[in-house]
Design an enzyme around this catalytic site. Structure first.
Site, mmCIF file in Angstrom:
data_model
loop_
_atom_site.group_PDB
_atom_site.id
_atom_site.type_symbol
_atom_site.label_atom_id
_atom_site.label_comp_id
_atom_site.label_asym_id
_atom_site.label_seq_id
_atom_site.Cartn_x
_atom_site.Cartn_y
_atom_site.Cartn_z
ATOM 1 N N GLN A 194 17.911 12.085 -5.438
ATOM 2 C CA GLN A 194 16.773 11.674 -4.597
ATOM 3 C C GLN A 194 16.235 12.826 -3.745
ATOM 4 O OE1 GLN A 194 19.635 10.030 -4.938
ATOM 5 N NE2 GLN A 194 19.428 7.826 -4.722
ATOM 6 N N ASP A 235 21.430 3.057 5.475
ATOM 7 C CA ASP A 235 21.290 1.790 4.734
ATOM 8 C C ASP A 235 21.778 0.615 5.552
ATOM 9 O OD1 ASP A 235 21.469 3.978 2.515
ATOM 10 O OD2 ASP A 235 20.435 2.225 1.715
#
Ligand code: MRU
Length: 342
Positions: A194, A235
């Site tokens: 990513q 997260d």
């Protein structure tokens, strides 16, 4: 402005992040199941983005319902919500967004039209709030950034992980556009890359100076004095301040502490899980082929080797300098400062 997800009234459109940086492929679908699959495959990824996408998927299911029974529609939407809950286990934003929509689904309605209207309105509120919240995180976080800083970031906590603007990259964007001459070091973020694929793409598009390193270069780069701050996303943040984020974040935090480098986490309040303990958080284990291959194409090892593939790790509160939210910056002890911001 990069928009990773859009609501088109009877369809959802998203930028397929698996195809970046080679192609800007937009996908459109009116099928909630297709959105669930997009979250699982990581066409849509990043904690806030999957929350918003899930809410829009429920809204789609509501819009598509052709019947006249509130009870039947409620049952259908609950099935869709359960399906979406099973897509990815770690980012709390998914569960937070679905809980909000489920709250609306559970209310009493005079008719189906009203119920559909309310479900769509809630999903769109979640969508709009995300953009606003990221702007605020950026504004607040940019105050911690100084002219000349070199900021290391991991994974992608940018526009491609949210509806737009980003959290960690929101801080970087806000600092850059306020005139601070900053530079970014992006870690590649094995196995899904990513950092290399998404963070670099976002920053280069806007002319923000970025250098890419492999994950195993962080220690050396820090030891040479080449990093002045770390800013990452989250997260899920669990009291008293455990930060669950992309695998590799913990390693970076340990190294930052070793080198006396501030370690900041930029995250919306919706990423803070005030209900669960860290022991109960499920760390997603993904397909072993993500580790055995480079992006499921070339094998870099024996195809049968056993591997570990946890998608996230846990950084303990003592390694975190501050948590930047849309409500303000929280310092330790986080179990006292975060509830105040709530
Ligand atoms: O597996 P991913 O790509 O969904 O993981 C994303 C991250 O770990 C991000 O850092 C996090 O979701 C914050 S995004 C604003």
């Amino acid at each position: 402005m990069i928009k990773s997800i859009e609501w088109l009234g009877d369809r959802v459109r998203w930028l397929n992040t698996l195809k970046l940086p080679w192609a800007e492929e937009y996908v459109e679908s009116d099928d909630p199941e297709r959105i669930a699959v997009a979250i699982e495959r990581m066409e849509i990824r990043g904690a806030p983005a999957i929350g918003v996408a899930a809410a829009l998927a429920v809204a789609l299911a509501a819009v598509k319902y052709g019947g006249t029974s509130v009870k039947e529609l409620r049952a259908r939407l609950r099935t869709v919500i359960e399906r979406l809950r099973a897509t990815r286990p770690t980012a709390v934003n998914l569960f937070w967004a679905l809980k909000r929509v489920e709250g609306v689904v559970s209310r009493d309605y005079a008719g189906v039209d009203e119920m559909v209207r309310e479900v769509v309105a809630e999903a769109l509120r979640i969508y709009d709030e995300d953009v606003e919240v990221n702007r605020r995180i950026g504004e607040i976080g940019a105050k911690l950034i100084e002219d000349g800083d070199v900021i290391l970031t991991h994974c992608n906590a940018g526009a491609l992980a949210t509806v737009a603007y980003g959290t960690a990259l929101g801080v970087i964007r806000a600092a850059w556009y306020s005139g601070k001459r900053i530079r970014v070091i992006a870690t590649e973020t094995r196995p899904m890359l990513q950092g290399a694929r998404l963070t670099v793409w976002e920053l280069v598009k806007e002319g923000i100076p970025v250098k890419l390193i492999t994950d195993n270069m962080v220690g050396y780069v820090m030891s040479r004095g080449l990093v002045s701050k770390v800013v990452v996303g989250a997260d899920r943040i669990v009291l008293p301040g455990y930060v669950v984020n992309k695998i590799g974040t913990y390693t970076i935090a340990v190294l930052a502490a070793r080198h006396g480098i501030p370690f900041y986490v930029a995250a919306p309040m919706s990423s803070i899980d005030f209900e669960n303990t860290i022991e109960s958080v499920k760390i997603e284990e993904r397909d072993p082929d993500e580790v055995r291959t480079v992006l499921k194409s070339t094998y870099i090892t024996l195809p049968t080797v056993e591997v570990l593939n946890p998608a996230f790790d846990i950084t303990p509160p003592e390694l975190v300098t501050a948590i930047i939210t849309e409500k303000g910056v929280a310092y330790k002890p986080f179990d006292e400062t975060l509830p105040v911001l709530r």
